[in-house]
Design a protein around this motif. Sequence first.
Motif, PDB file in Angstrom:
ATOM      1  N   PHE A 145      78.214  -2.168  26.918  1.00 14.63           N
ATOM      2  CA  PHE A 145      77.702  -2.426  25.579  1.00 14.63           C
ATOM      3  C   PHE A 145      78.880  -2.838  24.700  1.00 14.63           C
ATOM      4  O   PHE A 145      79.848  -2.093  24.543  1.00 14.63           O
ATOM      5  N   SER A 146      78.816  -4.028  24.178  1.00 16.90           N
ATOM      6  CA  SER A 146      79.960  -4.562  23.422  1.00 16.90           C
ATOM      7  C   SER A 146      79.468  -5.336  22.207  1.00 16.90           C
ATOM      8  O   SER A 146      78.600  -6.214  22.337  1.00 16.90           O
ATOM      9  N   GLU A 147      80.031  -4.989  21.054  1.00 17.24           N
ATOM     10  CA  GLU A 147      79.726  -5.687  19.811  1.00 17.24           C
ATOM     11  C   GLU A 147      78.229  -5.766  19.544  1.00 17.24           C
ATOM     12  O   GLU A 147      77.672  -6.824  19.208  1.00 17.24           O
ATOM     13  N   GLY A 148      77.571  -4.614  19.767  1.00 13.37           N
ATOM     14  CA  GLY A 148      76.152  -4.509  19.428  1.00 13.37           C
ATOM     15  C   GLY A 148      75.199  -5.100  20.429  1.00 13.37           C
ATOM     16  O   GLY A 148      73.991  -5.200  20.152  1.00 13.37           O
ATOM     17  N   ARG A 149      75.676  -5.482  21.597  1.00 15.52           N
ATOM     18  CA  ARG A 149      74.755  -6.035  22.599  1.00 15.52           C
ATOM     19  C   ARG A 149      75.242  -5.680  24.001  1.00 15.52           C
ATOM     20  O   ARG A 149      76.414  -5.370  24.217  1.00 15.52           O
ATOM     21  N   TRP A 150      74.284  -5.735  24.937  1.00 16.09           N
ATOM     22  CA  TRP A 150      74.597  -5.428  26.327  1.00 16.09           C
ATOM     23  C   TRP A 150      75.071  -6.684  27.041  1.00 16.09           C
ATOM     24  O   TRP A 150      74.524  -7.779  26.849  1.00 16.09           O
ATOM     25  N   ILE A 151      76.079  -6.494  27.868  1.00 15.91           N
ATOM     26  CA  ILE A 151      76.538  -7.529  28.789  1.00 15.91           C
ATOM     27  C   ILE A 151      76.326  -6.986  30.196  1.00 15.91           C
ATOM     28  O   ILE A 151      76.877  -5.942  30.560  1.00 15.91           O
ATOM     29  N   GLY A 152      75.474  -7.657  30.947  1.00 16.86           N
ATOM     30  CA  GLY A 152      75.097  -7.143  32.255  1.00 16.86           C
ATOM     31  C   GLY A 152      76.150  -7.335  33.319  1.00 16.86           C
ATOM     32  O   GLY A 152      77.058  -8.171  33.202  1.00 16.86           O
ATOM     33  N   GLY A 153      76.034  -6.541  34.380  1.00 16.03           N
ATOM     34  CA  GLY A 153      76.901  -6.712  35.532  1.00 16.03           C
ATOM     35  C   GLY A 153      76.529  -7.960  36.310  1.00 16.03           C
ATOM     36  O   GLY A 153      75.470  -8.570  36.109  1.00 16.03           O
ATOM     37  N   THR A 154      77.396  -8.349  37.201  1.00 13.13           N
ATOM     38  CA  THR A 154      77.210  -9.551  38.010  1.00 13.13           C
ATOM     39  C   THR A 154      77.294  -9.197  39.491  1.00 13.13           C
ATOM     40  O   THR A 154      77.632  -8.073  39.870  1.00 13.13           O
ATOM     41  N   LEU A 155      77.010 -10.180  40.330  1.00 10.09           N
ATOM     42  CA  LEU A 155      77.172  -9.967  41.765  1.00 10.09           C
ATOM     43  C   LEU A 155      78.626  -9.704  42.121  1.00 10.09           C
ATOM     44  O   LEU A 155      78.927  -8.965  43.060  1.00 10.09           O
ATOM     45  N   ARG A 156      79.539 -10.291  41.366  1.00  7.17           N
ATOM     46  CA  ARG A 156      80.965 -10.047  41.616  1.00  7.17           C
ATOM     47  C   ARG A 156      81.327  -8.609  41.277  1.00  7.17           C
ATOM     48  O   ARG A 156      82.047  -7.945  42.038  1.00  7.17           O
TER      49      ARG A 156
END
Length: 677
Positions: free
Chosen positions: A229-240
């Motif tokens: 969770f960064s700057e008010g929003r979620w950043i999802g994981g990746t296959l990497r």
Amino acid sequence: MAPTSPSARTDSSLSAGIGRIPVMAAGPVVDDDRFPASCAVGESVRVWANAFREGHDAMGVQLVLRDPEGGTTRRTLESANPGLDLWETRIRPDAPGHWSFSVEAFADPYATWAHVAEVKIPAGIDEDLVIAEGQQVLTRVLAEIEDGERPAEDAPVVRAALASLGTTSLSPAARVAPALAEDLRRVLTERPLREGVTVHGPHELIVHRRLALVGSWYEFFPRSVGARFSEGRWIGGTLRSAAGELDRVAAMGFDVAYLTPIHPIGETFRKGRNNTLDPRPGDPGSPYAIGSADGGHEAIHPDLGTMEDFEAFVGRARELGLEVALDIALQCSPDHPWVREHPEWFVVRPDGSIAYAENPPKKYQDIYPLSFDTDYDGLYAAIRDVLEGWVRRGVTLFRVDNPHTKPVRFWQELLAEFDRKHPEVIFLAEAFTRPTMMHTLGKVGFHQSYSYFTWRHTPEELREYLLELAESAPYMRPSFWPTTHDILTPFMSAGGRAAFRLRAILAATLVPTWGIYSGYELVEDVPRPGAEEQIDNEKYEYRPRDFEGALQRGVSLEPLLTQLNLIRREHPALQTLTEIVFHEAEDPQVVVFSKHLDGSQTDSGRADTVLVVSLTRFDAGTASTIHLDLAALDVEAPFEVEDLLTGERFTWDEDPFVILSPTDRPAHVLRVVRTKE
């Protein structure tokens, strides 16, 4: 034309009436050969027959086993229950492919004569006639040697016995002695003189690779691994980032890394957190609502990465000794390309709308089920091509979501095609459904099936269910999961850590294949009100987890899971479904079961016996006497056992006393120490 001799005539009990030596049934056979029986490489398979003959003359039963290359092996079935005319033997197929077997029942003239000679000669009854009958029988054996029907190495012992029978200067007892001696008996037991042969079969036996029977699965959502969770929003994981999780999964001893769907997710009717209809900005939606402008089942969600990233994920898994299973959900979001390109593949209501999925009271507005009744061939080809594409990219297992909502005919044809083209690919049916459907999916080709274990808790429920599963072993292999991303039972949500430990131990030891959903290590046990599933369900949101922190704090179940997988790997007895025996406990909340393999059933040639004594409740311990069937354990009292969870050793007899605690010692997982150790 000369009449066929009795010894040469062969009857088929399936095509020529009942046959001269009746074989009334044989197995493993599924639904009278409507479906093939199956097993796995190295599995100890019981082959049996119900065969008899009139009167009191001797008979025998043999197995003729044909491997995929056409080679044949012949083996004698032993009389397992003379009163019920039951005969059996065991085989361990050593290669995958399509095998077959037949059972042959026959009259045994030599064994009949030998019994008569043993009775009459000592009593001085009909001595000359008995000797003449022996000469007649052994002359037939010699003729088979001379005709090349049996090996020449049999000749010396047969000729010696015939010579003795013909030596009139000897007493009758001395004359028959070589014909009754152990060396000749051994020859004519291994290669009996047969007449009136009746054949039951051939019967098909499909042998799958070992992972179809034995394996440990670990499920996770790749988008949660590395999510932040960064700057008010979620950043999802990746296959990497998810590839980094594989090291931990492999270190715990799992065989399969199972990924929930990785495809693009639709926007229309996207579900929000906890299955709400009002998603907030940034909610990722359910990965089971498959399809968007970015593609359908053949594509990867752009947030997860590219196809090259997926292939790198598979490559890393292989480096670690893991195989990758992909979740296949045959359904579409309203935004799936198929909805636009092939509206005939869906159910259209009278008002022109497409029917979404429902399981009242549950509604899945974000999912359109497929309809196989309008363009079966076109839909079949599209689904087959999707699966073929993932196989080309290294997927070797598919967990199929809700296969019981698709026509069984479809699965029968699709799985048969994959068996021909990709026999290494394994299909797991996620079918928590009615028994008939669940069993039929196994019969038409699913290698494994989710099971009712999740809802079986008492010793009596477990005993009844495991015995049912053992009976179904020729076509259905269960996979035991204490929880899934869809299911959190009241037992698990009420029992906390004790329940999670207990059910992991039982799942890992009762059957050869089990599975864990990510977060089990952290005892995620809070239910969503009114539902048997977790609150803040990962299907609808990102859920990163601090596994390392939990491990450092000593609250993770990761060490237990690792230990259970190691025990399973080291003990072939735990890699079998059918060799389970239940014992008795005076406390009705304790379940006691064992699995035993003798040396002929293991690769090492050493016997292996594992005995499990376990609580089935999470809220009470016990101090109880248990009662063991020592014959099932292949030991005599006193004997030694080693607890594989703690390393402790105990000397037990047939009625040991145990103390179990849900917090400190929920179960004993014991190996029976062999006296030679």
